[in-house]
Design an enzyme around this catalytic site. Structure first.
Site, mmCIF file in Angstrom:
data_model
loop_
_atom_site.group_PDB
_atom_site.id
_atom_site.type_symbol
_atom_site.label_atom_id
_atom_site.label_comp_id
_atom_site.label_asym_id
_atom_site.label_seq_id
_atom_site.Cartn_x
_atom_site.Cartn_y
_atom_site.Cartn_z
ATOM 1 N N GLY A 186 24.216 26.086 37.302
ATOM 2 C CA GLY A 186 23.773 25.735 35.970
ATOM 3 C C GLY A 186 23.058 26.687 34.983
ATOM 4 O O GLY A 186 22.656 26.187 34.054
ATOM 5 N N HIS B 72 35.475 31.039 32.200
ATOM 6 C CA HIS B 72 35.993 31.868 33.526
ATOM 7 C C HIS B 72 35.498 33.040 33.551
ATOM 8 O O HIS B 72 35.680 33.934 32.637
ATOM 9 C CB HIS B 72 37.500 31.579 33.539
ATOM 10 C CG HIS B 72 37.937 31.891 34.712
ATOM 11 N ND1 HIS B 72 38.029 31.300 35.862
ATOM 12 C CD2 HIS B 72 38.775 33.278 35.022
ATOM 13 C CE1 HIS B 72 38.848 32.020 36.767
ATOM 14 N NE2 HIS B 72 39.135 33.103 36.559
ATOM 15 N N ILE C 125 39.389 20.593 39.801
ATOM 16 C CA ILE C 125 40.306 20.544 39.051
ATOM 17 C C ILE C 125 40.429 19.156 38.361
ATOM 18 O O ILE C 125 40.879 18.396 39.025
ATOM 19 C CB ILE C 125 41.736 21.162 39.256
ATOM 20 C CG1 ILE C 125 41.273 22.708 39.810
ATOM 21 C CG2 ILE C 125 42.952 20.940 38.445
ATOM 22 C CD1 ILE C 125 42.443 23.468 40.725
ATOM 23 N N LEU C 126 40.472 19.127 37.092
ATOM 24 C CA LEU C 126 40.794 17.686 36.403
ATOM 25 C C LEU C 126 42.158 17.482 36.251
ATOM 26 O O LEU C 126 43.095 18.423 36.422
ATOM 27 C CB LEU C 126 40.287 17.802 34.927
ATOM 28 C CG LEU C 126 38.649 18.088 34.901
ATOM 29 C CD1 LEU C 126 38.308 18.397 33.285
ATOM 30 C CD2 LEU C 126 37.872 16.839 35.378
ATOM 31 N N ASN D 99 36.492 25.790 28.819
ATOM 32 C CA ASN D 99 36.070 26.221 30.023
ATOM 33 C C ASN D 99 35.497 27.626 29.936
ATOM 34 O O ASN D 99 36.119 28.370 29.155
ATOM 35 C CB ASN D 99 37.055 26.149 31.288
ATOM 36 C CG ASN D 99 36.703 26.632 32.495
ATOM 37 O OD1 ASN D 99 35.608 26.252 32.953
ATOM 38 N ND2 ASN D 99 37.584 27.235 33.192
ATOM 39 N N ASN E 226 24.785 28.664 32.964
ATOM 40 C CA ASN E 226 25.748 28.422 31.590
ATOM 41 C C ASN E 226 24.998 26.857 31.205
ATOM 42 O O ASN E 226 24.999 27.170 29.811
ATOM 43 C CB ASN E 226 27.083 28.355 31.736
ATOM 44 C CG ASN E 226 27.450 29.546 31.828
ATOM 45 O OD1 ASN E 226 27.679 30.406 30.977
ATOM 46 N ND2 ASN E 226 28.176 30.284 32.959
ATOM 47 N N MET F 129 33.709 23.234 39.442
ATOM 48 C CA MET F 129 34.675 23.730 40.482
ATOM 49 C C MET F 129 35.732 22.880 40.866
ATOM 50 O O MET F 129 36.365 23.139 42.036
ATOM 51 C CB MET F 129 33.904 24.472 41.674
ATOM 52 C CG MET F 129 32.743 25.372 41.253
ATOM 53 S SD MET F 129 33.403 27.039 39.948
ATOM 54 C CE MET F 129 34.181 27.695 41.059
HETATM 55 C C1 GAR Z 1 29.975 31.188 36.316
HETATM 56 O O1 GAR Z 1 30.092 32.610 36.463
HETATM 57 C C2 GAR Z 1 31.313 30.422 35.714
HETATM 58 O O2 GAR Z 1 32.048 31.372 35.044
HETATM 59 C C3 GAR Z 1 32.207 30.278 37.081
HETATM 60 O O3 GAR Z 1 31.152 29.814 37.881
HETATM 61 C C4 GAR Z 1 29.852 30.112 37.525
HETATM 62 C C5 GAR Z 1 28.972 29.271 37.400
HETATM 63 O O4 GAR Z 1 27.455 29.757 37.221
HETATM 64 N N1 GAR Z 1 33.140 29.464 37.019
HETATM 65 C C6 GAR Z 1 34.281 29.349 37.643
HETATM 66 O O5 GAR Z 1 34.573 30.106 38.642
HETATM 67 C C7 GAR Z 1 35.059 28.310 36.996
HETATM 68 N N2 GAR Z 1 36.477 28.581 37.602
HETATM 69 P P1 GAR Z 1 26.406 28.778 36.457
HETATM 70 O O6 GAR Z 1 26.475 27.380 37.461
HETATM 71 O O7 GAR Z 1 25.026 29.492 36.747
HETATM 72 O O8 GAR Z 1 26.767 28.367 35.161
#
Ligand code: GAR
Length: 194
Positions: free
Chosen positions: A20, A114, A97-98, A112, A22, A95
Site C-alpha cells: 500500500g 504498472h 484481474i477484474l 492502474n 502507492n 493483483m
Molecule cells: C507497485 O510497484 C505497483 O506498480 C505494482 O505493485 C506494486 C505495489 O506496491 N503493481 C502491479 O504489478 C500491478 N500489475 P504498493 O502496494 O507498495 O503500492
C-alpha cells in the site's frame, strides 16, 4: 471522464493487495487543496494486506473481499462503489484481474499503475525481465483499464535508468519512488487537464 471544476472533489476508491505504498502516497496527495480527489473507500482482496493499516490510520473505510469467488466479490464491490458514490477507481498494487463485466460497469473510470514502460513487460516480474533483457531503462506507467491486461490507453510514463549492479529488488524500490510521484500527476492529468 468528467472534469474536476474545483468545487467538490471526485470520490475515489483505491484497490490494493499488499503493502500500500502507492495508497499512502495517493492519500497524502488527496489531502492537498489542489488535489481533485477524495479517497472515500479502500478495497482489498487480501485481508493481510499491510495497506489496510494505512487506510485505518487515515480513517478511510475499507472492505476486504476474497476473490476466490470472483463474481460475488465483484458484485459486492460494485454495490460498495455505488453506495459510496465512487466516480474514479485507482488500482494501486491490486493483483487481481477484474472481469469484463466489472470493467464495463465502470467504463473509462478505472486507472492502474504498472511497474514497467508499457507496452513492454505486461504482467508479473517486470523488473527481472527488464534486467535479464539488458534494457537500459525501465520505469512505470499509469494507464486506463480495458478488457485486456495492462493494455489500456497510457496516461503517463516515467523512465528510470537501469544500472549495471541493479538487482530486481533495488530497481523495484527506485521505480516505486517514481510511482509515488507519477500516480498523482496522472490523476491530475485525467481530471483537470483532459
Ligand atoms: C507497485 O510497484 C505497483 O506498480 C505494482 O505493485 C506494486 C505495489 O506496491 N503493481 C502491479 O504489478 C500491478 N500489475 P504498493 O502496494 O507498495 O503500492
Amino acid at each position: 471522464m468528467k472534469k474536476f471544476l474545483g468545487l467538490e472533489k471526485v470520490k475515489t476508491a483505491v484497490f490494493i493487495s499488499g503493502t500500500g505504498s502507492n495508497l499512502k502516497s495517493l492519500i497524502k496527495f488527496s489531502h492537498k487543496k489542489s488535489s481533485p480527489i477524495k479517497i472515500q473507500l479502500v478495497i482489498s482482496n487480501n485481508k493481510k494486506a499491510k495497506g489496510l493499516n494505512i487506510s485505518k490510520k487515515y480513517k478511510i473505510k475499507n472492505k476486504v473481499y476474497s476473490f476466490d469467488q470472483k463474481k460475488s466479490a465483484e458484485k459486492k464491490i460494485l454495490d460498495d462503489l455505488n453506495k459510496n458514490q465512487i466516480y474514479l477507481v485507482c488500482l494501486a498494487g491490486f493483483m487481481k484481474i477484474l472481469s469484463k463485466n466489472f470493467i464495463k460497469k465502470f467504463k473509462g473510470k478505472i486507472i492502474n499503475i504498472h511497474p514497467s514502460l508499457l507496452p513492454k513487460y505486461k504482467g508479473l516480474n517486470t523488473h527481472k525481465r527488464a534486467i535479464n533483457n539488458g534494457d537500459k531503462f525501465s520505469g512505470c506507467t499509469v494507464h486506463f483499464i480495458n478488457s485486456k491486461v495492462d493494455s489500456g490507453k497510457i496516461i503517463l510514463q516515467k523512465k528510470v535508468k537501469i544500472v549495471k549492479k541493479d538487482t530486481s529488488e533495488v530497481l523495484a524500490k527506485r521505480i516505486l519512488k517514481q510511482e509515488h510521484y507519477l500516480y498523482p500527476l496522472a490523476i491530475k492529468k485525467v481530471l483537470i487537464n483532459l
